[in-house]
Design a protein around this motif. Structure first.
Motif, PDB file in Angstrom:
ATOM      1  N   THR A  46       0.816  -1.226   0.000  1.00  0.00           N
ATOM      2  CA  THR A  46       0.000   0.000   0.000  1.00  0.00           C
ATOM      3  C   THR A  46       0.841   1.263   0.000  1.00  0.00           C
ATOM      4  O   THR A  46       0.322   2.353  -0.266  1.00  0.00           O
ATOM      5  CB  THR A  46      -0.903   0.031   1.238  1.00  0.00           C
ATOM      6  OG1 THR A  46      -0.090   0.179   2.425  1.00  0.00           O
ATOM      7  CG2 THR A  46      -1.739  -1.243   1.348  1.00  0.00           C
ATOM      8  N   LYS A  47       2.134   1.124   0.319  1.00  0.00           N
ATOM      9  CA  LYS A  47       3.089   2.236   0.426  1.00  0.00           C
ATOM     10  C   LYS A  47       2.807   3.130   1.643  1.00  0.00           C
ATOM     11  O   LYS A  47       3.427   4.188   1.785  1.00  0.00           O
ATOM     12  CB  LYS A  47       3.111   3.100  -0.846  1.00  0.00           C
ATOM     13  CG  LYS A  47       3.196   2.290  -2.146  1.00  0.00           C
ATOM     14  CD  LYS A  47       4.347   1.313  -2.173  1.00  0.00           C
ATOM     15  CE  LYS A  47       4.374   0.543  -3.483  1.00  0.00           C
ATOM     16  NZ  LYS A  47       5.413  -0.521  -3.487  1.00  0.00           N
ATOM     17  N   ALA A  48       1.899   2.725   2.513  1.00  0.00           N
ATOM     18  CA  ALA A  48       1.570   3.519   3.700  1.00  0.00           C
ATOM     19  C   ALA A  48       2.608   3.295   4.804  1.00  0.00           C
ATOM     20  O   ALA A  48       3.194   2.206   4.914  1.00  0.00           O
ATOM     21  CB  ALA A  48       0.188   3.135   4.215  1.00  0.00           C
ATOM     22  N   PHE A  49       2.820   4.320   5.636  1.00  0.00           N
ATOM     23  CA  PHE A  49       3.750   4.234   6.757  1.00  0.00           C
ATOM     24  C   PHE A  49       2.965   4.050   8.058  1.00  0.00           C
ATOM     25  O   PHE A  49       1.904   4.667   8.261  1.00  0.00           O
ATOM     26  CB  PHE A  49       4.602   5.495   6.852  1.00  0.00           C
ATOM     27  CG  PHE A  49       5.689   5.561   5.822  1.00  0.00           C
ATOM     28  CD1 PHE A  49       6.969   5.087   6.112  1.00  0.00           C
ATOM     29  CD2 PHE A  49       5.438   6.077   4.554  1.00  0.00           C
ATOM     30  CE1 PHE A  49       7.972   5.143   5.165  1.00  0.00           C
ATOM     31  CE2 PHE A  49       6.440   6.131   3.600  1.00  0.00           C
ATOM     32  CZ  PHE A  49       7.713   5.664   3.900  1.00  0.00           C
ATOM     33  N   THR A  50       3.494   3.199   8.934  1.00  0.00           N
ATOM     34  CA  THR A  50       2.889   2.965  10.245  1.00  0.00           C
ATOM     35  C   THR A  50       3.947   3.172  11.321  1.00  0.00           C
ATOM     36  O   THR A  50       5.000   2.524  11.277  1.00  0.00           O
ATOM     37  CB  THR A  50       2.332   1.534  10.348  1.00  0.00           C
ATOM     38  OG1 THR A  50       1.357   1.334   9.323  1.00  0.00           O
ATOM     39  CG2 THR A  50       1.698   1.290  11.717  1.00  0.00           C
ATOM     40  N   PRO A  51       3.703   4.068  12.283  1.00  0.00           N
ATOM     41  CA  PRO A  51       4.675   4.246  13.373  1.00  0.00           C
ATOM     42  C   PRO A  51       4.578   3.097  14.381  1.00  0.00           C
ATOM     43  O   PRO A  51       3.561   2.403  14.469  1.00  0.00           O
ATOM     44  CB  PRO A  51       4.246   5.566  14.005  1.00  0.00           C
ATOM     45  CG  PRO A  51       2.774   5.626  13.741  1.00  0.00           C
ATOM     46  CD  PRO A  51       2.553   4.971  12.400  1.00  0.00           C
ATOM     47  N   THR A  52       5.641   2.883  15.124  1.00  0.00           N
ATOM     48  CA  THR A  52       5.635   1.883  16.191  1.00  0.00           C
ATOM     49  C   THR A  52       5.441   2.588  17.528  1.00  0.00           C
ATOM     50  O   THR A  52       5.533   3.819  17.630  1.00  0.00           O
ATOM     51  CB  THR A  52       6.944   1.088  16.213  1.00  0.00           C
ATOM     52  OG1 THR A  52       8.012   1.988  16.561  1.00  0.00           O
ATOM     53  CG2 THR A  52       7.231   0.475  14.861  1.00  0.00           C
TER      54      THR A  52
END
Length: 430
Positions: free
Chosen positions: A403-409
């Motif tokens: 999806t090319k989306a970024f997810t923070p941890t």
């Protein structure tokens, strides 16, 4: 491991005719699918076009085998293409004209063979090129394929046995063959007490390829390959099957996680444990037992298959009819970042595994970490992985390669919610 040039420094990628056309593939089918690979897939690394089984049988039209059917054969006990199905082979040209057309597309050409020597050559005591022995002299009449009647095995102890395989691969080299899938050899089902009883034939084939003057990928089928034979397989083959024919069902796909966990350490240095073909898109075009159909896996399951094959570094062989391919199937085959994990990943391994979930990790050449998270259950599930589990000093965010989306941890811990049978491939920012 013997010192030989590797024909497959990265996992081979291509198209194979079996899942759609069974034994009934033709010249027109090969060239039409090759044109699609050239136009739509070549730039992403797909390069082989492989003609699967029974290309030497004039009466083959679908997935069925015709027991003891007359086969097309030259004067030296070697099977040749059936001219009614491969008209450009007429006049002794063999597969050379097809290979030339496929090479002109910037692609590579492969064929399927069964181990052994044709029964009809044995019954006729036909000659062997380069030897005074005949086909009858080198055949092992007790070495039979359990599901196809075309061949007898070759007895490696007999004079003329190596000459036969040498002549076979010399012929293939003259045709311009780049890839040979040898069947009924990786797990030889005729001998349950010794399922690797074709070991000597594998060695003769390896020697014949090394002496034929042309680089060829050697692929061994079917599986399941056995871990105790891993060294021998890696020494002699470029890829070998981990399973019998893989089809588009969730139980088979889920079971592949177990097989990959057993074999991941052997996927390196030009030697590739093979999860089998990708049964995507339109399948079984020539199957009279069922109408041609779409892949039975859900879209989530298809992506799970691609993620596992890629992070494990299996060869990628597409089984789909390419004509009229849908956008979703095409999207699975043209994701540069996911394919790069398959082609360039290093030190791939499972981080954790259970009946409910799996987490895999790989490292790209630039040092970046890639992880794949898999939900193996029938329900939606959260999957969590930490920097410590990945062997990283920190874990800040991830980029989804689909999806090319970024997810923070959160505090170095990543938690992803996945639907049933779903998965994701993530580039880690550490």
């Amino acid at each position: 491991m013997i010192n030989r040039k590797k024909a497959a420094p990265t996992p081979p990628m291509g198209w194979n005719s079996w899942d759609c056309y069974g034994a009934g593939v033709t010249e027109e089918i090969l060239l039409r699918n090759a044109a699609f690979v050239q136009q739509h897939l070549k730039e992403y690394g797909w390069q082989y076009v492989v003609c699967d089984i029974q290309w030497y049988e004039p009466t083959a039209v679908d997935t069925r085998y015709h027991d003891f059917a007359p086969l097309c054969m030259d004067a030296w006990s070697r099977l040749i293409p059936a001219e009614n199905r491969f008209p450009s082979s007429a006049g002794g040209k063999g597969f050379a004209p097809i290979a030339e057309k496929i090479h002109a597309m910037g692609l590579k050409f492969g064929i399927h063979i069964l181990r052994g020597i044709p029964r009809q050559a044995v019954h006729a005591a036909a000659p062997i090129l380069g030897s005074s022995a005949t086909a009858r002299d080198i055949a092992s009449s007790f070495s039979l394929c359990s599901w196809n009647t075309d061949m007898y095995g070759v007895d490696a102890t007999k004079e003329g046995a190596q000459a036969y395989y040498d002549s076979l691969f010399s012929l293939y080299a003259s045709w311009g063959v780049d890839f040979v899938k040898v069947d009924d050899i990786c797990d030889t089902k005729f001998n349950s007490q010794n399922p690797y009883s074709a070991k000597a034939e594998i060695e003769m084939i390896r020697k014949a390829i090394d002496c034929c003057g042309r680089e060829m990928v050697l692929s061994l089928s079917p599986g399941p390959a056995r871990l105790e034979n891993a060294w021998h397989l890696a020494t002699n083959a470029d890829m070998w099957r981990l399973t019998d024919d893989f089809w588009d069902t969730w139980p088979q796909l889920k079971d592949m996680f177990r097989r990959c966990e057993q074999w991941y350490a052997f996927a390196k240095d030009g030697c590739w444990p093979d999860c089998d073909m990708l049964p995507l898109g339109r399948l079984c075009v020539s199957d009279r037992k069922q109408p041609d159909r779409r892949c039975r896996l859900t879209e989530a399951e298809q992506r799970t298959m691609m993620n596992l094959w890629c992070i494990f570094r299996s060869p990628l062989m597409l089984g789909a009819e390419t004509e009229g391919m849908d956008d979703f199937t095409l999207s699975l085959l043209t994701n540069r970042e996911v394919i790069a994990v398959n082609q360039t990943g290093q030190n791939q391994k499972p981080v954790k595994s259970s009946a409910e979930e799996a987490v895999w990790q790989s490292q790209l050449p630039d040092g970046q970490c890639v992880i794949a998270l898999f939900n193996l259950t029938e329900q939606e599930r959260e999957i969590t992985v930490t920097a410590h589990e990945l062997g990283l000093p920190a874990l800040y965010a991830v980029k989804d390669l689909w999806t090319k989306a970024f997810t923070p941890t959160e505090n170095g811990t990543l938690t992803i919610l996945l639907p049933a049978h779903a998965s994701t491939m993530l580039l880690v920012q550490a």
